[in-house]
Design a protein around this motif. Structure first.
Motif, short mmCIF file in Angstrom:
data_model
loop_
_atom_site.label_atom_id
_atom_site.label_comp_id
_atom_site.label_asym_id
_atom_site.label_seq_id
_atom_site.Cartn_x
_atom_site.Cartn_y
_atom_site.Cartn_z
N VAL A 165 0.86 -1.18 0.00
CA VAL A 165 0.00 0.00 0.00
C VAL A 165 0.89 1.23 0.00
N PRO A 166 0.34 2.39 -0.42
CA PRO A 166 1.16 3.61 -0.46
C PRO A 166 1.54 4.07 0.94
N CYS A 167 2.70 4.69 1.03
CA CYS A 167 3.14 5.26 2.29
C CYS A 167 4.18 6.35 2.01
N ASP A 168 4.39 7.21 3.00
CA ASP A 168 5.49 8.16 2.98
C ASP A 168 6.49 7.72 4.04
N ILE A 169 7.76 7.82 3.72
CA ILE A 169 8.80 7.31 4.60
C ILE A 169 9.87 8.38 4.79
N SER A 170 10.36 8.48 6.02
CA SER A 170 11.56 9.26 6.28
C SER A 170 12.57 8.33 6.93
N ILE A 171 13.75 8.21 6.33
CA ILE A 171 14.83 7.39 6.88
C ILE A 171 16.04 8.29 7.06
N ASN A 172 16.42 8.49 8.32
CA ASN A 172 17.55 9.35 8.62
C ASN A 172 17.40 10.73 7.98
N GLY A 173 16.15 11.23 7.95
CA GLY A 173 15.88 12.55 7.41
C GLY A 173 15.70 12.60 5.91
N VAL A 174 15.90 11.47 5.21
CA VAL A 174 15.67 11.42 3.77
C VAL A 174 14.22 11.06 3.52
N LEU A 175 13.48 11.93 2.80
CA LEU A 175 12.05 11.73 2.58
C LEU A 175 11.81 10.98 1.28
N ILE A 176 10.93 9.97 1.35
CA ILE A 176 10.52 9.21 0.18
C ILE A 176 9.00 9.22 0.15
N HIS A 177 8.42 9.89 -0.82
CA HIS A 177 6.97 10.01 -0.91
C HIS A 177 6.38 8.93 -1.81
N ASN A 178 5.21 8.46 -1.45
CA ASN A 178 4.45 7.51 -2.27
C ASN A 178 5.26 6.25 -2.56
N ALA A 179 5.89 5.71 -1.53
CA ALA A 179 6.55 4.41 -1.63
C ALA A 179 5.53 3.32 -1.33
N GLY A 180 5.96 2.06 -1.33
CA GLY A 180 5.06 0.94 -1.04
C GLY A 180 5.51 0.18 0.19
N ILE A 181 4.54 -0.33 0.97
CA ILE A 181 4.85 -1.09 2.17
C ILE A 181 3.89 -2.27 2.31
N LEU B 11 9.73 -2.69 2.33
CA LEU B 11 9.56 -1.38 1.71
C LEU B 11 10.05 -1.42 0.27
N LYS B 12 9.26 -0.84 -0.63
CA LYS B 12 9.66 -0.74 -2.04
C LYS B 12 9.47 0.71 -2.47
N PHE B 13 10.59 1.37 -2.69
CA PHE B 13 10.55 2.80 -2.90
C PHE B 13 10.01 3.18 -4.27
N ASP B 14 10.12 2.29 -5.25
CA ASP B 14 9.64 2.59 -6.60
C ASP B 14 8.35 1.86 -6.93
N GLU B 15 7.61 1.44 -5.89
CA GLU B 15 6.35 0.72 -6.14
C GLU B 15 5.37 1.55 -6.94
N PHE B 16 5.28 2.85 -6.64
CA PHE B 16 4.30 3.73 -7.30
C PHE B 16 4.96 4.88 -8.06
N VAL B 17 6.25 5.07 -7.87
CA VAL B 17 6.99 6.14 -8.55
C VAL B 17 8.18 5.51 -9.26
N ARG B 18 8.11 5.42 -10.54
CA ARG B 18 9.14 4.75 -11.32
C ARG B 18 10.51 5.37 -11.07
N GLY B 19 11.49 4.50 -10.75
CA GLY B 19 12.86 4.95 -10.59
C GLY B 19 13.19 5.58 -9.25
N GLN B 20 12.22 5.67 -8.34
CA GLN B 20 12.49 6.30 -7.05
C GLN B 20 13.41 5.41 -6.21
#
Length: 401
Positions: free
Chosen positions: A73-89, A109-118
């Protein structure tokens, strides 16, 4: 301001609502605060510090996150202050580590699930293992390092403190996922067939078939199983006088024998050789041969006096033990692992580095305090189990004819 509140402030995703409650975990207020300083050359599996992970999932996706273990499902993630929007979990974990949102799930976690190349620090996937079966947080971290010291490919690991929708979920093992990118880094080419074996099936008869393993991207890329079928046929049918030669053509036999030796040396009773579980096999493009990849090594030393010479369950391991030349090669690998690869000072140093990192976790949350108490009690016990296992094996090997 409490340190834990500072942590969540450093890892917050501004666009997501902090009010969503995914479980009954202790809720922590999220307040703006500058991010902490990290080493200039830090990376996704850096072992010098505790990674901070904050995940936000919209309320309408929580039911799917709870009940669907296949689709992200879609999610927003912050890892060590790096923001990843619209990732998958999605949730991950087998029988022993499965949980619910009200407990402590593992996450994929899949960072390019909904945003190609993320990507996150060059990665498109990341695993967060809940360590429910290893509260010492050592097993995977030490075992995969031992694989690397033996010259085999193994996933990288680190440790993290994880929050979902403002709720503290506790301490996790950060683990590298097996995907094309990881395989390319390990072998120079990630385009080969990757199979995952689930409990408790073999790829070779009589306890299995190539059809029972999960072939990644099978439908999407029109992949076939002819490669694994050929290896299974050799394991099942090759006569003893031709077995070694035929295996060498399809399997990196030296690497397999080393991985078999490492499994039994580490008392990995829930792996491929002894329990037909927790294994991947990869068809390496550069030479067309298979290699086994370690996985799910969170229950090591549960049986500290496990007999490394017990009859294995996997048909491939059985044929190795039944074949004089292959068995001699296996015994030589086991001796090398125990006497040359397994280095007590190096293992202790790596374990001590884990303790130094884990002890930086803020203690103003009840769940984290409990996990730290468990860790502090179990860490020395588990480390001594590792060190004692080597002594046990060395004495056992000395008594072997």
């Amino acid at each position: 301001m409490a340190l834990l509140s500072v942590l969540w402030a450093c890892t917050r995703v501004p666009e997501a609502s902090p009010d969503t409650v995914a479980s009954e975990h202790e809720q922590v207020e999220v307040n703006p605060f500058p991010p902490r300083a990290l080493p200039h050359d830090w990376h996704a599996f850096d072992t010098r510090f505790l990674h901070f992970v904050s995940i936000q999932v919209a309320p309408e996706h929580l039911d799917a996150l709870e009940h669907d273990r296949e689709q992200r499902v879609p999610c927003d993630i912050s890892i060590n202050g790096v923001l990843i929007h619209n990732a998958g979990i999605r949730q991950k974990g087998g029988w022993g580590s499965v949980s619910t949102l009200s407990g402590k799930p593992g996450w994929s976690l899949k960072f390019d699930e909904f945003v190609r190349g993320q990507r996150y620090r060059g990665l498109d996937r990341l695993l967060l293992n809940n360590a429910l079966q290893d509260r010492s947080l050592l097993n995977e971290h030490l075992a995969y390092e031992l694989y690397r010291q033996a010259g085999l490919a193994a996933p990288r690991t680190a440790h993290a403190l994880v929050v979902l929708n403002g709720q503290v979920y506790g301490l996790y093992v950060v683990r590298e996922a097996y995907d094309k990118q990881t395989l390319r880094g390990m072998f120079g080419n990630g385009s080969g067939n990757l199979y995952e074996g689930s409990c408790c099936v073999d790829f070779a008869a009589p306890l299995g078939s190539p059809a029972l393993l999960d072939l990644k991207d099978e439908q999407e890329e029109g992949r076939t199983r002819e490669d694994l079928e050929a290896l299974a046929a050799v394991v099942e049918k090759a006569p003893d006088d031709a077995l070694e030669q035929k295996l060498e053509a399809l399997l990196d036999v030296d690497a397999y024998l080393t991985s078999y030796a490492l499994e039994v040396a580490l008392a990995h009773w829930d792996g491929y050789s002894l329990n037909l579980n927790n294994y991947y096999v990869y068809h390496r493009p550069r030479d067309g041969r298979f290699v086994f990849l370690p996985h799910g090594m969170d229950q090591l030393m549960d049986r500290p006096e496990l007999d490394p010479f017990q009859v294995p369950r996997s048909r491939l391991a059985q044929r190795v033990r039944e074949h004089p030349s292959l068995n001699a090669r296996f015994l030589a690998r086991l001796n090398t692992v125990v006497r040359a690869v397994w280095n007590d000072p190096a293992m202790r140093a790596r374990a001590d580095a884990v303790r130094a990192v884990i002890e930086t976790a803020p203690r103003d949350n009840a769940r984290v305090r409990q996990e730290l108490e468990d860790f502090e009690a179990l860490f020395p016990v588990q480390l001594e189990q590792f060190l004692g296992r080597r002594v046990f094996l060395e004495e056992l090997l000395q008594s072997e004819p």
